[in-house]
Design a protein around this motif. Structure first.
Motif, short mmCIF file in Angstrom:
data_model
loop_
_atom_site.label_atom_id
_atom_site.label_comp_id
_atom_site.label_asym_id
_atom_site.label_seq_id
_atom_site.Cartn_x
_atom_site.Cartn_y
_atom_site.Cartn_z
N GLU A 82 -17.83 -0.87 15.15
CA GLU A 82 -18.00 -1.15 13.72
C GLU A 82 -17.59 0.05 12.88
O GLU A 82 -16.94 -0.09 11.84
N GLU A 83 -17.99 1.26 13.34
CA GLU A 83 -17.62 2.48 12.60
C GLU A 83 -16.11 2.70 12.66
O GLU A 83 -15.51 3.15 11.68
N GLN A 84 -15.48 2.38 13.79
CA GLN A 84 -14.04 2.53 13.90
C GLN A 84 -13.33 1.63 12.90
O GLN A 84 -12.38 2.06 12.23
N GLN A 85 -13.77 0.39 12.79
CA GLN A 85 -13.16 -0.53 11.84
C GLN A 85 -13.37 -0.08 10.40
O GLN A 85 -12.45 -0.15 9.58
N ARG A 86 -14.58 0.41 10.11
CA ARG A 86 -14.86 0.88 8.75
C ARG A 86 -13.98 2.07 8.39
O ARG A 86 -13.40 2.13 7.31
N TRP A 87 -13.84 3.02 9.33
CA TRP A 87 -13.00 4.19 9.06
C TRP A 87 -11.53 3.82 8.99
O TRP A 87 -10.76 4.40 8.21
N ALA A 88 -11.10 2.85 9.80
CA ALA A 88 -9.70 2.42 9.76
C ALA A 88 -9.38 1.76 8.42
O ALA A 88 -8.32 2.02 7.83
N ARG A 89 -10.31 0.92 7.92
CA ARG A 89 -10.09 0.30 6.60
C ARG A 89 -10.04 1.36 5.50
O ARG A 89 -9.19 1.31 4.61
N ARG A 90 -10.95 2.32 5.58
CA ARG A 90 -11.00 3.38 4.58
C ARG A 90 -9.71 4.21 4.61
O ARG A 90 -9.13 4.53 3.57
N LEU A 91 -9.25 4.55 5.81
CA LEU A 91 -8.01 5.31 5.96
C LEU A 91 -6.82 4.53 5.43
O LEU A 91 -5.96 5.09 4.74
N ALA A 92 -6.78 3.23 5.73
CA ALA A 92 -5.68 2.39 5.24
C ALA A 92 -5.67 2.34 3.71
O ALA A 92 -4.60 2.40 3.10
N ARG A 93 -6.85 2.23 3.09
CA ARG A 93 -6.91 2.23 1.62
C ARG A 93 -6.39 3.54 1.05
O ARG A 93 -5.61 3.55 0.09
N HIS A 94 -6.81 4.67 1.64
CA HIS A 94 -6.36 5.98 1.13
C HIS A 94 -4.86 6.16 1.33
O HIS A 94 -4.17 6.69 0.45
N LEU A 95 -4.34 5.76 2.49
CA LEU A 95 -2.90 5.90 2.73
C LEU A 95 -2.09 5.02 1.79
O LEU A 95 -1.04 5.44 1.28
N THR A 96 -2.57 3.82 1.54
CA THR A 96 -1.87 2.93 0.61
C THR A 96 -1.86 3.51 -0.79
O THR A 96 -0.83 3.52 -1.47
N ALA A 97 -3.01 4.00 -1.24
CA ALA A 97 -3.08 4.61 -2.58
C ALA A 97 -2.19 5.84 -2.67
O ALA A 97 -1.49 6.04 -3.68
N ALA A 98 -2.19 6.67 -1.62
CA ALA A 98 -1.35 7.87 -1.64
C ALA A 98 0.13 7.50 -1.66
O ALA A 98 0.92 8.12 -2.38
N THR A 99 0.50 6.48 -0.89
CA THR A 99 1.90 6.05 -0.85
C THR A 99 2.34 5.51 -2.20
O THR A 99 3.43 5.82 -2.69
N ARG A 100 1.50 4.72 -2.82
CA ARG A 100 1.83 4.18 -4.15
C ARG A 100 1.99 5.31 -5.17
O ARG A 100 2.91 5.31 -5.99
N THR A 101 1.07 6.27 -5.13
CA THR A 101 1.12 7.39 -6.08
C THR A 101 2.39 8.21 -5.86
O THR A 101 3.09 8.57 -6.82
N LEU A 102 2.70 8.53 -4.60
CA LEU A 102 3.90 9.31 -4.31
C LEU A 102 5.16 8.55 -4.71
O LEU A 102 6.10 9.15 -5.25
N ALA A 103 5.19 7.26 -4.43
CA ALA A 103 6.37 6.48 -4.83
C ALA A 103 6.51 6.47 -6.35
O ALA A 103 7.63 6.61 -6.87
N ARG A 104 5.40 6.32 -7.07
CA ARG A 104 5.46 6.33 -8.53
C ARG A 104 5.93 7.69 -9.05
O ARG A 104 6.72 7.76 -10.00
N LEU A 105 5.49 8.78 -8.40
CA LEU A 105 5.89 10.11 -8.86
C LEU A 105 7.34 10.42 -8.51
O LEU A 105 8.08 10.94 -9.35
#
Length: 115
Positions: A82-105
């Protein structure tokens, strides 16, 4: 972590604070790759002599009391599924947000923001 933050163990908390401030000071002056490489070299410079000392005692037929890093080697490392899934979802959200921000910049969506 909470023991360090609330200074319940002052010696360990002071060591953590000095290490964090030293790392931040080094990062302000040098690149992250350089700081990481020298940090890894410092850890190796501490653990290698301990390991050589133990090997020398074994070669002299004197049995050392125990391995100096025994607690770290035998410690349980891992997360529940359960903790692995929670951390994987959290990591995916952060990576997606970082990718969008970098692409926008980098694709200059907004000139002042990219500058």
């Amino acid at each position: 972590v909470w023991e360090l933050l609330y200074w319940r163990a002052p010696g360990r908390s002071a060591l953590a604070l000095v290490g964090a401030l030293g790392t931040l000071g080094c990062l302000a002056r040098f690149s992250a790759v350089s700081v990481g490489a020298y940090g890894a070299l410092a850890v190796l410079g501490i653990t290698l002599p301990l390991r050589l000392h133990r090997a020398a005692l074994r070669a002299l037929r004197r049995h050392p009391p125990e391995h100096p890093c025994r607690a770290q080697l035998e410690g349980a490392v891992g997360l529940s599924p359960e903790e692995q899934q929670r951390w994987a979802r959290r990591l995916a959200r952060h990576l997606t947000a970082a990718t969008r921000t970098l692409a926008r910049l980098f694709f200059v969506h907004s000139l002042p923001e990219s500058l």
